[in-house]
Every structure is written in C-alpha cells, then in structure tokens.
Design an enzyme around this catalytic site. Structure first.
Site, mmCIF file in Angstrom:
data_model
loop_
_atom_site.group_PDB
_atom_site.id
_atom_site.type_symbol
_atom_site.label_atom_id
_atom_site.label_comp_id
_atom_site.label_asym_id
_atom_site.label_seq_id
_atom_site.Cartn_x
_atom_site.Cartn_y
_atom_site.Cartn_z
ATOM 1 N N HIS A 106 -11.824 9.244 4.834
ATOM 2 C CA HIS A 106 -12.712 8.611 3.865
ATOM 3 C C HIS A 106 -13.225 7.316 4.461
ATOM 4 O O HIS A 106 -12.446 6.498 4.929
ATOM 5 C CB HIS A 106 -11.959 8.324 2.576
ATOM 6 N N CYS A 120 -17.899 9.939 4.784
ATOM 7 C CA CYS A 120 -19.065 9.417 4.087
ATOM 8 C C CYS A 120 -19.656 8.279 4.914
ATOM 9 O O CYS A 120 -18.932 7.517 5.535
ATOM 10 C CB CYS A 120 -18.678 8.890 2.715
#
Lengths: 573, 390
Positions: free
Chosen positions: B142, B184
C-alpha cells in the site's frame, strides 16, 4: 506569583463593596477598585528572574542539547585525495619488469649485448607503462650471493622473486641459430646462439640482439594488451598512455574480462555430480582432486586461496522449461541445442551455491546422463563441456562413449574422472583470468599477479571515489570514525602498493593492494552508514509541534507580557 | 587527447551493447494481514516466474512480511493461490523466503540494497551483485504519493529509494535495473530516481488507485492485483522458455489501460540510450538468467600431455616451497603490513553503533515553509490565548 496575593486581591472588592449603597461610586473609583494592588518591586523582579531563568534553561541547555542530539556525526574524510585516486591522478601504474640475462661472456661483451638488446626492445615497445629492463644476472657462484649487484643505484638483484624472466644464453654449434626455447615450468628463456653472433663492440645492432628483443616482445605481448585494456577501462586518466589496441584484441579482452571471476582472496570451489538415475552413486573425487586439481590450486596460492567441497545428487531432472535432448541420427547421439545450455542447470531444483564461507563460489558440474540418453552432446559442435561466465563449468560424462566400453558403474574411478577433471581445470584457468600466452606457466601466473594487482588498485580507488561521492551527495548519512580510519589505511596501502609497482615488486604490490581493497570495501560498506534519510517537513511539524507547542506558548506569552510592561514602565518614566 | 577520444567509443562499444553475467531479483511485499493476501500472491507469482525462467534461489531475495499460507483464516491451509481457479499453488514445496515477518523493514531493505549488512549475514540474504548484474526490483503493497508503507508501521519514501539506487550505482553494484511497482500512486515512487540505467514502471499515476483483479469467494479476499495479473499473463503466455526473444517494449505494449483500470507509467529517461534502447532490452535480460555460455572446443585430446604438465607443476611447487623455506626474507615485511592494519580493526569493533538520526532537509524553500507553518500554528495558539485573557 504567590497565591496569597491573589486571595487578597479577590477579597479586596468585597471590602470596598460595603460602603457602596451609601455613596454611588464614581466611574474612576470603579476603575481604580478593579486594579490589582501595585506589585512590590521585589515580586516584580522575582517574576522576571523566574521567566529569565526559564528562558536561560531553554536557550543555554535545551537548544544545545537538541542541536547536539539531532546533529549527524560525520567524520572528516580526505575527499580530495579519494577523488584524485579514483580519477587516477595520483598513481599512474607502471610495470617495470626485470629480466636477468645469464651470459657466458666476458663482462664487456655482455654489457654491450645488453645495451643493444635494450635499445631494440625500447624501439619495439609502444606501451610506455610496461617496460622490460634487462640486466646481468648474478654470477652463478653461490659464494658471491651476499655481494649484491647494484643496478642503477636503487635496486638489488638478489631477491629473485622480483625477476620476471631470466634469459640463459647458451652457445651451440649446431642447428639453426639464434633460436629460443621457453621453459614451460620455470620463468626461463633459453636462447641458443653461435659465438660469432655476439655483436662486436663497435657495432650498434646485431641479429642476436634483435632476435632476443623480438622474442621478449612476443612473450609479453598478451600481458601488455591486458594491462593496456585494464588501464583504458579503469579510468579516463590513463587513456593518454594507452597502447592502441586493435578492435579484435579489445573485443577478445572484453570477452575474457566478462568471463573471469572478480578477484577475491578466497574462492570456494564446488564439484557436483548430477545424474538423472541412481547410478553412479559414488565417485572417487577426493583422490581425483588431489591428483588433478590440487597442483593447479597450489600454483595459484600466491594470488588466491581455495576451499573445496563436493556433492553427489541423484535423480536430478532437467528444468521443464528447456527443450529435452533430441536424438540426432547423423551423430548417433543425443543432442542439446546451444541456446538451451544456459538453462541446462536446473537452478530451481539443483542445490548449488551452498553459501559457504566468504568467497564467491565457483561451480563445476559433472553430469552423467541416463544410459538411454547417452551419449549426450552439444548439437552444433559435438562438445561435451561448456563454461558459464563468472559462474563455473559443466561437463557431461557419457557412460557409453563411442568406441569405449561402459565406464560407468555404481562408482566412478579416478581414471574415469580424468577427462572431466582436465576440462574443469581448463575452465578454472580461464575463470581465474589466466592469460593463454606464453606457454610458461610461472610466467602466466606472474602476469596474472600483475594484472590483479593493478585491477585491485583500480577497484580500491574507485571504491574510495564512490565513498567520496556518497559522502558529498548524501549529507544526511552518518559517517563514523571507523570509516575515516579505514579510508586512511586504504589510502596508505594504495600508495605503498603503487610504489611497489614502480619498484617492480609485484608480489608485494598485490598483497598491499589486497589490503587496500579490503579496507576500502570496509569503509564503503560500514554498517552504520544507513539512515532513513528523508523526512518530509510535514513530519517535522507533526513531531515538534505537540511537543514544543504547550511548552513554548506560556514561555513566549510571559516573555512578551514582561517586555510590554517593561517597555511601558520605561516610557512612563 | 584526440587519439584517446577516438578510441574510447571503440572500447566502450561492447559495454553499450550491454552484457551482463548474472541476474538478480529482489521481490518485496510490504503489507501484513490477511486482507492483503493479494500482495503476497503478487510477489509469489513473480517469484515463481523468475524461477521458472532460470534465476536460481541464491540470486532471488524474497521478502514476505506475513505468512498467508499458515494464516488461521486460510480455508486452504498451506497454500497461496493467485487465481480463483486455484490451479496453481504458489507456495508449493520449494520456496526460499529470505526475509520474513518483522524482518521486512525499510531499514533492512535499504541495507540489502546497499549491502551494509552485519558480518554474520548469510550470503543467501545478501545482494551480491557487481557491475555486470541485472537486477529486477519488484515491490507491492500500500502506497501513496512518494511513499510505500511497510508493515503498517513505517514507510519508505521515493527519496530513500532513489538514494539507495544512487549508492548502488556509485559502488558499481548493478548493470541495469528494472524497477516494477504495483501500489496506489505507484508512478510517484520512481519519480525521484536519478541514477543511470534504471528502467522503471509502475501500475498507476499520482492520485490513482491500483486495483485488485478478482476475489476468490472461498478464500474470501482478493487474490491478485490487476497490473501484476496482466504482467504475469504476458510472462506466462508469451515468454514460454528461456530462449524467448521478446523485448521489454513488447511487455510495455501489452499494458491495456482498459483492463488495468489505471495508467501504468514507464520511465525511460535514465536508461543509457533512452527509450529505443530500453525498449529493445529482452524480457529475459531481467526476468531470466541467460548467459553467453562458451562451449569448449572439440574433444579433450592431449590428456597424456596434461598429466605430464600436472606432474611438472607439482614438482615446481615442491621446489618453490623448498626455496621459500630457505629464504624467508620477504615474509616478515608483508606480515608487518598486515599487523599495521589490525589495531584499527580491533578498535572499530569496540566502537558501538550509534542510533540513526533524521536530518534536516537542505532545500531552503522547504525549511521556510516548515518554519512558516510552525510559526503560523504558534501564532494561532498565541492569538487564541491572547483573546482568552482579554
């Protein structure tokens, strides 16, 4: 402020409130009544000194402690020296090789021959950093060994370790003269001549001198090319001295340097026997190694050390991603395509690279194919062995070689291992970067020592340069004192190694360069030189504000208040 | 000077052609916990692929922060799947995890890349590369704008990563790097790189999420990310064996934004020769372990001669040893030098390692922004308490 004063202040209005119904208070009186009683001079100074002492603690103690504890310790490094070394400004390696000439001639003639040969040699040489210096050998009588012959004032010829090659002039009557013979197992060149070929003192050149010069040039041609290549690739600073290398030579040298392992003081050799079936399950590897490989390893001991281990792996299958061997009718053999060879080693399943010891591992894989898939060869060349650059070698031992009886039983004998061991030792030689020429092994090994010494000097200098770069580029990395110490040691040893090279003492240079390289690596890879260096400013605010805000606000407020009252008092005066 | 500048390109030409002799892979998953199953599956899929294409375990550094196979919530104990069809167990019986659990930290990752490790670190956990090694660095987890979270506890910033690569370049620890990241806002992670010969690609642009591909209802969580899924699809269906001649350009062209649901980025400018050269690199240059093997010429003819040689060498060595024992005048000198080096070593080992420090950013503008923020906050506080007191 003592609380009692506060209590007094709050009780004061109550007392004043009593007479209020009888006489309505004037506005001035109200204002006056709300004022706290005037502060005594003493309490004023007490408060000011309290505020001042708080600020003094913050400024004199807090700030320096914060500064000290958050500062990064960076030892001073001799950055300029390090960069200069990396750019090759300090040490221009030279390779003065001493060649001893034993001539059964009167000293005068011998000197003259030497001079003319030296002339011819200097004319041939295009590479100034590498030059051959001829000198007369000691008289063979051992009684004179203590008297050292001093040549051009600085060196003595007594330690024969530093003589690259000796030439023995041997007068003969028969056969074509002059002719030469390089002894394969000692650094000696025998030159046969007829006495009438000795140049008369009046002449300036002679066929014998030219012949010797050419022979020497030929012997050291490959070494010169290797060193020239090394100098040219190591750094731009040396290129002016470079000998012009033909594109083919330089491509070949490039290939060699790609193939050879990087220098390490210790290599670990792993000999592995792989077979897809259950046989052979044993091999007489210990005695085979003792006989076939140990002498070679011993002869390298001046340059590197070796540790050896062996293993036998049964039921070893190919990787599913390579094409299985195909049967070739013409060759009457099973063949592997050349493109598949690099995938021959089933890296996923074959337990290689045991991660033992410090040095890099060199793998030698002996593959004994199944009897139904034998003989197994490489399709294009029919060879049964290949070398994987910087990794090791592979040899296939076919149990049923054409024209031979089945040599494979449950265990492989020393004799059966012979050819494979021969292959492995050839592969080891090229993996270690030993030049192919000249034919004399000691000469080749001493060439390798010179090349390695030079390359170690270069790699140590480039490591120091890298460290200097990192030091300058990343100002946030901590640099402990041990790094500075290692750098100093490395620089000192580099200088010594360079001096040894200049003196022509190559073994010493190699040892010093090895230490320099070790120290330089230690300095660069210092364990504590890792920081999570980048910290965004948002994080800093987030860390400091909650910590310092509550402390700073009363301090600042109090200081401001006091300043204001102080100023107004001044103005009022 | 002219002469040398004329010959230099000739000498450098083979380097430009780019020959590497070893391939390494650093595969990092950075997230913990069961719902991040897919990150582990991403990394294990890549691990399986590079192993299939020939990179040995000793040259793969696998970092797994959690053990999904043995998680009590796993309905299929001991396995990890990257597809709902569960055709392929990624965990298998032959995986070698180098850093696991709480060993997966930013510090350990940077130590690995720069090789600043303790002396007792086993070779299998080190990145022993040199200037002829190609490295594949794959990271997943992440992340956000210029950072990637490790273990929900800390994060690595794009600056740290760029500095680590620059140190590797200075020390000649790589030939070429392929940096791949699936997280991301992944493309921000390689935006700060400044060292040459890095080809970087990421799954999504700034302010874009990177999505998972599909979930397995029995496992209960998403099993793979889209970007990784389509990379793998290319690698598994097109690059079938180590002799494949497909290029990185082919791989990049296969990216379909419709399918990936984000904009994959590719950074060519650091690569020597730019886009054209970078695109012409073979996929196998990074995902496989192809070397130019040298087949020995012909048979092994003169064995008798070789045996003779060996005997002669042996004699020579015996002779050399004898001579060496007689004249031991060179030895003391060299020993002396070695001893010179020792005291410093001993002292070094005595010195303890200090704690790591965080530093000041050198850019003045940032300093000013930070100071202004601080002052502003302090001012607000001050104003607040001033109003209160009046």
């Amino acid at each position: 402020m003592p609380p009692s004063e506060g209590a007094d202040a709050s009780s004061a209005p109550k007392e004043d409130a009593k007479p209020s119904p009888s006489s309505p208070p004037s506005l001035d009186a109200v204002r006056l009544r709300k004022q706290p009683p005037p502060e005594g001079r003493e309490s004023l100074w007490r408060r000011r000194s309290a505020i001042f002492s708080f600020w003094a603690v913050v400024l004199c103690l807090g700030l320096p402690v914060w500064w000290k504890t958050t500062a990064i310790y960076r030892a001073d490094l001799p950055l300029q020296d390090m960069t200069d070394w990396a750019e090759g400004k300090i040490c221009k390696p030279v390779f003065p090789l001493r060649i001893a000439v034993e001539a059964p001639l009167p000293p005068q003639d011998a000197h003259h021959l030497l001079r003319t040969t030296q002339h011819a040699l200097d004319d041939l040489n295009e590479f100034s950093a590498h030059h051959l210096r001829l000198m007369l050998a000691d008289p063979p009588a051992p009684a004179n060994a203590s008297q050292q012959v001093v040549v051009d004032g600085t060196r003595n010829t007594s330690d024969d370790e530093d003589i690259a090659l000796s030439i023995r002039l041997i007068p003969v009557e028969t056969g074509a003269t002059p002719r030469s013979h390089l002894q394969p197992y000692s650094p000696t060149l025998d030159v046969y001549y007829t006495p009438n070929q000795i140049p008369p003192p009046s002449s300036t050149g002679s066929p014998l001198a030219t012949f010797i010069a050419h022979e020497l040039h030929k012997i050291f041609a490959e070494e010169q090319a290797q060193l020239a290549y090394l100098l040219s690739t190591a750094s731009g600073g040396h290129s002016s001295k470079m000998k012009s290398l033909s594109p083919e030579t330089s491509a070949e040298l490039q290939r060699q340097s790609t193939r050879a392992l990087k220098y390490a003081p210790t290599y670990h050799l792993t000999f592995s026997l792989f077979t897809p079936t259950s046989t052979p399950s044993a091999w007489d590897i210990e005695s085979a190694l003792r006989q076939y490989v140990a002498p070679l390893l011993d002869s390298f001991s001046a340059i590197s050390n070796f540790t050896v281990d062996t293993q036998v792996q049964l039921y070893a299958t190919f990787s599913p991603s390579i094409r299985q061997p195909e049967y070739d009718e013409a060759l009457k053999a099973w063949t592997l395509r050349k493109e598949d060879l690099s995938g021959f080693i089933n890296a996923a399943e074959w337990p290689l690279s045991p991660s033992i010891g410090k040095g890099p591992t060199v793998n030698f894989v002996l593959y004994v194919p199944d009897k139904t898939q034998s003989p197994l060869l490489v399709k294009e060349s029919g060879a049964n062995s290949w070398l994987i650059p910087q990794w090791g070698g592979v040899a296939i031992l076919n149990p049923t070689a054409p024209g031979k009886d089945a040599i494979v039983s449950a265990s492989l004998t020393k004799e059966a291992l012979g050819p494979a061991m021969h292959t492995f030792s050839n592969q080891l030689i090229s993996l270690l970067g030993l030049p192919q020429m000249p034919s004399s092994l000691p000469l080749r090994i001493s060439t390798l020592a010179r090349v390695r010494a030079a390359s170690l000097i270069f790699s140590a200098s480039s490591t120091l340069g890298a460290l200097a770069q990192v030091y300058q580029k990343l100002p946030s990395i901590p640099v402990p004192d041990s790094v500075a110490k290692s750098v100093d040691l490395a620089l000192a040893h580099l200088q010594l190694a360079c001096d040894r090279l200049r003196e022509g003492r190559f073994q010493g240079a190699l040892e010093l360069a090895r230490i320099a390289e070790g120290e330089a690596e230690k300095a660069f890879f210092e364990r504590s030189m890792v920081g999570q260096v980048y910290f965004p400013d948002e994080h800093k605010v987030a860390v400091y504000l909650p910590l310092l805000g509550p402390v700073a606000v009363p301090l600042v407020m109090a200081a401001l208040k006091e300043l204001k009252s102080g100023l107004s008092a001044l103005r009022g005066r | 000077m002219k002469f040398s500048s004329a010959i230099l390109p000739l000498l450098l030409a083979p380097f430009a052609a780019g020959e590497h002799t070893s391939n390494w892979a650093v595969l990092v998953s950075t997230s913990r916990f069961w719902f991040n199953y897919r990150h582990l599956a991403n990394v294990l899929s890549l691990y399986r692929t590079v192993k299939r294409l020939g990179i040995p375990d000793s040259q793969i550094i696998l970092m797994l922060p959690d053990d999904m196979a043995c998680n009590p919530r796993n309905a299929f104990p001991g396995t990890v799947y990257n597809n709902a069809d569960r055709a392929l167990d990624l965990y298998g019986d032959n995986i070698e995890v180098d850093y696991r659990g709480y060993e997966v930290t930013v510090e350990n990752f940077i130590r690995l890349m720069t090789d600043r490790v303790a002396e007792d670190m086993p070779r299998s956990k080190r990145l022993m590369t040199d200037e002829r090694s190609n490295i594949l660095v794959y990271m997943t987890g992440h992340g956000g704008n210029e950072f990637l979270k490790f273990q929900d506890a800390e994060e690595i910033s794009a600056y740290d990563l760029a500095d680590a690569f620059s140190q590797m370049w200075e020390k000649k620890r790589y030939h070429e790097i392929l940096f791949m990241i699936d997280t991301c806002q992944a493309n921000t992670m390689y935006s700060k790189f400044y060292s040459p010969n890095i080809l970087a690609t990421g799954s999504s642009e700034i302010d874009q999420s990177s999505y998972s591909h599909h979930a397995d209802n029995d496992v209960g969580v998403a099993v793979i990310d889209r970007y990784t899924y389509y990379n793998l699809e290319f690698l598994e269906t097109q690059v079938r064996d180590p002799t494949s001649k497909l290029t990185m350009g082919d791989l990049f062209d296969s990216y379909d934004e419709e399918k990936i649901h984000s904009h994959p980025g590719i950074r060519y400018d650091l690569f020597e020769g730019g886009e054209a050269v970078a695109r012409s690199r073979l996929v196998m240059d990074f995902f496989g372990n192809v070397q130019n093997v040298e087949v020995d010429k012909g048979g092994v003819g003169n064995e008798a001669q070789w045996r003779e040689e060996l005997e002669a060498i042996e004699r020579m060595i015996v002779e050399a040893k004898r001579r060496h024992n007689v004249t031991l005048n060179v030895q003391p000198q060299t020993q002396h030098v070695v001893e010179e080096g020792k005291p410093a070593q001993a002292r070094q080992s005595l010195k303890k390692e200090g704690a790591m420090r965080v530093d000041e950013e050198s850019g003045w503008s940032k300093q000013i922004v930070g100071a202004a923020t601080l002052l502003g906050c302090a001012g607000l506080w001050f104003a607040g308490s001033w109003f209160e007191s009046h």
